[in-house]
Design an enzyme around this catalytic site. Structure first.
Site, PDB file in Angstrom:
ATOM      1  N   GLU A  65      18.741  -4.013   7.266  1.00 16.22           N
ATOM      2  CA  GLU A  65      19.426  -3.092   6.334  1.00 16.22           C
ATOM      3  C   GLU A  65      18.974  -1.692   6.709  1.00 16.22           C
ATOM      4  O   GLU A  65      17.841  -1.308   6.426  1.00 16.22           O
ATOM      5  CB  GLU A  65      19.030  -3.409   4.888  1.00 16.22           C
ATOM      6  CG  GLU A  65      19.430  -4.778   4.409  1.00 16.22           C
ATOM      7  CD  GLU A  65      20.926  -4.924   4.189  1.00 16.22           C
ATOM      8  OE1 GLU A  65      21.658  -3.926   4.327  1.00 16.22           O
ATOM      9  OE2 GLU A  65      21.364  -6.041   3.883  1.00 16.22           O
ATOM     10  N   CYS A 120      19.954   5.131   1.159  1.00 15.80           N
ATOM     11  CA  CYS A 120      20.727   4.750   2.342  1.00 15.80           C
ATOM     12  C   CYS A 120      22.217   4.759   2.038  1.00 15.80           C
ATOM     13  O   CYS A 120      23.031   4.933   2.926  1.00 15.80           O
ATOM     14  CB  CYS A 120      20.282   3.370   2.800  1.00 15.80           C
ATOM     15  SG  CYS A 120      20.259   2.179   1.457  1.00 15.80           S
TER      16      CYS A 120
HETATM   17  P1  NAD Z   1      11.049   3.293   8.393  1.00 14.08           P
HETATM   18  O1  NAD Z   1      11.993   2.609   9.294  1.00 14.08           O
HETATM   19  O2  NAD Z   1      10.244   4.413   8.931  1.00 14.08           O
HETATM   20  O3  NAD Z   1      10.019   2.249   7.775  1.00 14.08           O
HETATM   21  C1  NAD Z   1      10.430   1.087   7.102  1.00 14.08           C
HETATM   22  C2  NAD Z   1       9.325   0.045   7.158  1.00 14.08           C
HETATM   23  O4  NAD Z   1       9.145  -0.359   8.518  1.00 14.08           O
HETATM   24  C3  NAD Z   1       7.968   0.552   6.693  1.00 14.08           C
HETATM   25  O5  NAD Z   1       7.316  -0.471   5.974  1.00 14.08           O
HETATM   26  C4  NAD Z   1       7.230   0.819   7.994  1.00 14.08           C
HETATM   27  O6  NAD Z   1       5.844   0.701   7.846  1.00 14.08           O
HETATM   28  C5  NAD Z   1       7.782  -0.295   8.873  1.00 14.08           C
HETATM   29  N1  NAD Z   1       7.692  -0.051  10.326  1.00 14.08           N
HETATM   30  C6  NAD Z   1       7.583   1.135  10.978  1.00 14.08           C
HETATM   31  N2  NAD Z   1       7.507   0.940  12.316  1.00 14.08           N
HETATM   32  C7  NAD Z   1       7.574  -0.402  12.511  1.00 14.08           C
HETATM   33  C8  NAD Z   1       7.565  -1.236  13.679  1.00 14.08           C
HETATM   34  N3  NAD Z   1       7.465  -0.726  14.908  1.00 14.08           N
HETATM   35  N4  NAD Z   1       7.681  -2.573  13.509  1.00 14.08           N
HETATM   36  C9  NAD Z   1       7.826  -3.108  12.282  1.00 14.08           C
HETATM   37  N5  NAD Z   1       7.814  -2.375  11.148  1.00 14.08           N
HETATM   38  C10 NAD Z   1       7.704  -1.037  11.259  1.00 14.08           C
HETATM   39  O7  NAD Z   1      11.924   3.758   7.135  1.00 14.08           O
HETATM   40  P2  NAD Z   1      11.454   4.570   5.866  1.00 14.08           P
HETATM   41  O8  NAD Z   1      11.282   5.990   6.269  1.00 14.08           O
HETATM   42  O9  NAD Z   1      10.320   3.882   5.188  1.00 14.08           O
HETATM   43  O10 NAD Z   1      12.745   4.416   4.926  1.00 14.08           O
HETATM   44  C11 NAD Z   1      13.853   5.230   5.027  1.00 14.08           C
HETATM   45  C12 NAD Z   1      14.933   4.573   5.871  1.00 14.08           C
HETATM   46  O11 NAD Z   1      15.283   3.319   5.324  1.00 14.08           O
HETATM   47  C13 NAD Z   1      16.227   5.365   5.903  1.00 14.08           C
HETATM   48  O12 NAD Z   1      16.753   5.394   7.197  1.00 14.08           O
HETATM   49  C14 NAD Z   1      17.143   4.581   4.982  1.00 14.08           C
HETATM   50  O13 NAD Z   1      18.513   4.760   5.216  1.00 14.08           O
HETATM   51  C15 NAD Z   1      16.699   3.198   5.228  1.00 14.08           C
HETATM   52  N6  NAD Z   1      17.075   2.351   4.086  1.00 14.08           N
HETATM   53  C16 NAD Z   1      18.060   1.432   4.235  1.00 14.08           C
HETATM   54  C17 NAD Z   1      18.448   0.658   3.150  1.00 14.08           C
HETATM   55  C18 NAD Z   1      19.522  -0.384   3.266  1.00 14.08           C
HETATM   56  O14 NAD Z   1      19.543  -1.269   2.418  1.00 14.08           O
HETATM   57  N7  NAD Z   1      20.376  -0.356   4.244  1.00 14.08           N
HETATM   58  C19 NAD Z   1      17.831   0.842   1.919  1.00 14.08           C
HETATM   59  C20 NAD Z   1      16.838   1.789   1.811  1.00 14.08           C
HETATM   60  C21 NAD Z   1      16.449   2.534   2.906  1.00 14.08           C
END
Ligand code: NAD
Length: 473
Positions: A244, A278
């Site tokens: 997502e 998002c």
């Molecule tokens: P992010 O991708 O930076 O982090 C998300 C999660 O992934 C965190 O727990 C982080 O620690 C982990 N992570 C980071 N690097 C990783 C790796 N290499 N391997 C595995 N896990 C890793 O996102 P964010 O800044 O926390 O959240 C904002 C983003 O999330 C925005 O782009 C937003 O659009 C998206 N989002 C999407 C939805 C949806 O349902 N489509 C909902 C909410 C947020």
């Protein structure tokens, strides 16, 4: 000051092997409000090992037993709603109404999953075969900071409903919410190892979970960039993935729309969750011949938006979650100005009267073209772009001209016409004349907004694999 120095593995709170400490901030004041000791890759491996031990027995539990568990989890999270709300406001800065919705959403997703499972047939027939929907195995659940409690509970609800066991790595920035949810779930009295929660950095814990051979399934919510990394990493062991990811959702305002009714909804869709959503409707497509009228109403509406203390009930927009996020949003506002977009509300810097806190001025650009950076990239803050169009065909084409496809909005007085436009938009969800959520409907993205769907039957099936048995009927 909060000190969080435990993670949850095999049914018990334990001290992490990881030794790094991470500061937690109140984004409305920029003050440190606590510290969390982060889990490392070894902790993630321990979580996976516990989930693996728990899987054989848990995967054979009856549907009835799992429904009862989900109901117990629901009651336990409901009991912590006020505490959760406080944490959401303190560590995330959600305004009152949004914070309350988020706190309730965390328990609602559990009762919704119980409801879906009641109706779901885990065994069916296909021709002469019996088809059994079998749990995939150990699932890794990775959640972001922007609605952490809801994402933990939602992914866990679907995974457990299916009979999977889980290792969860939530964002380190939401450790207060995670701790409250963990305590609640502990009280729900589930078998040890069924869920394990290790808060740590994505590059260590999350990466470990997405590469580990004992993990069969990843359900990730976060940025598109990290989603792609997870997909690549998981490919080696052919993990099933639900991703997502980000969005750049179009809001299509048709030329017959009643602007008085529609503009408040359009602005609400754009600024929801302080712009850190998002699904935010960030590209607003407006008929060129009514542009001036639309802009005038937008100015009035944005003038009514209030940024500031999240605890003040009049506040509609809270701070950005972190300084890094604040700087990112400022950079995009600067890019919009440099690219020649016209500011009709907001701009760079903090809102008047606020000298502390990561607050952004609610900002709307007009004269945006769909090739500008601010129309193509996800900003994740209260910064909206108005793009003018000449006819409905062009509106549809602009709406679909994006790498993303998570959500879209259509507004019109003619429901049948709006329906037709909605059917041509490339998005996982299209909301027509509404901002309502439907928990039974699938949620997820087309294109680079993700892979797979969450919620309802679709969410549970993401943790199941069909197995055909021939010769048994
Ligand atoms: P992010 O991708 O930076 O982090 C998300 C999660 O992934 C965190 O727990 C982080 O620690 C982990 N992570 C980071 N690097 C990783 C790796 N290499 N391997 C595995 N896990 C890793 O996102 P964010 O800044 O926390 O959240 C904002 C983003 O999330 C925005 O782009 C937003 O659009 C998206 N989002 C999407 C939805 C949806 O349902 N489509 C909902 C909410 C947020």
């Amino acid at each position: 000051m909060h000190t969080i120095d435990q993670i949850y593995i095999d049914g018990a709170f334990v001290t992490p092997h990881g030794e790094e400490w991470f500061d937690l901030f109140n984004p409305a004041t920029e003050r440190v409000i606590g510290r969390v000791r982060l889990a490392d890759a070894k902790d993630a491996r321990d979580a996976i090992a516990a989930a693996k031990r728990a899987f054989p027995a848990f995967s054979r539990t009856s549907k009835r037993a799992r429904i009862d568990m989900l109901k117990r989890m629901h009651a336990a999270v409901v009991a912590k709603e006020d505490e959760l709300y406080e944490a959401i406001v303190e560590e995330y800065g959600a305004p009152v109404s949004r914070g309350r919705w988020m706190a309730q959403h965390a328990s609602n997703v559990l009762s919704e999953a119980a409801k879906v499972l009641e109706q779901y047939e885990l065994t069916r027939h296909a021709g002469t075969a019996e088809v059994v929907m079998q749990p995939l195995g150990v699932a890794g659940l990775i959640t972001p900071w922007n609605s952490n409690a809801g994402f933990i509970c939602g992914k866990l609800a679907a995974a457990l409903a299916a009979g999977c066991t889980t290792g969860i790595t939530p964002s380190e920035m939401s450790a207060l919410q995670t701790q409250i949810v963990t305590r609640a779930l502990h009280e729900a009295d589930l078998p040890p190892g069924v869920f394990n929660i290790v808060t740590g950095r994505g590059e260590s814990g999350g990466a470990q979970i997405s590469s580990h051979p004992d993990v069969a399934k990843i359900s990730f919510t976060g940025s598109t960039a990290v989603g792609k990394t997870i997909l690549r990493t998981g490919a080696d062991t052919l993990k099933r993935v639900t991703l997502e990811l980000g969005g750049k959702s179009p809001t299509v305002v048709l030329d017959d729309a009643d602007f008085e009714q529609v503009v408040p909804l359009v602005i609400n869709a754009g600024f929801m969750n302080s712009g850190q959503a998002c699904i935010a409707g960030t590209r607003i497509l407006v008929p060129r011949r009514r542009l001036a009228e639309f802009e005038a109403r937008v100015r009035d509406e944005v003038a009514r938006a209030r940024s500031g203390d999240p605890r003040d009930p009049a506040t509609t927009i809270g701070p950005m979650v972190s300084q890094k996020q604040w700087e990112r949003v400022q950079r995009y506002i600067g890019i919009g100005i440099d690219e020649g977009a016209r500011l009709i509300a907001g701009g760079e810097g903090r809102p008047a009267g606020l000298d502390a806190g990561w607050f952004v001025r609610p900002t709307v650009f007009s004269d945006v073209t769909n090739d500008m950076t601010i129309a193509r990239e996800e900003i994740f803050g209260p910064v909206l772009s108005i793009i003018a169009y000449d006819d409905t065909e062009q509106a549809i084409s602009i709406a679909n001209d994006t790498n993303y496809g998570l959500q879209a909005y259509v507004f019109s007085q003619d429901k049948a016409r709006a329906h037709q436009v909605a059917s041509r938009l490339e998005a996982g969800r299209v909301l027509v004349n509404t901002l309502a959520h439907e928990p039974a409907a699938p949620f997820g993205g087309f294109k680079q907004s993700g892979i797979g769907r969450e919620y309802g039957v679709y969410g549970i099936e993401a943790f199941l694999e069909p197995k055909a048995l021939l010769g048994v009927l």
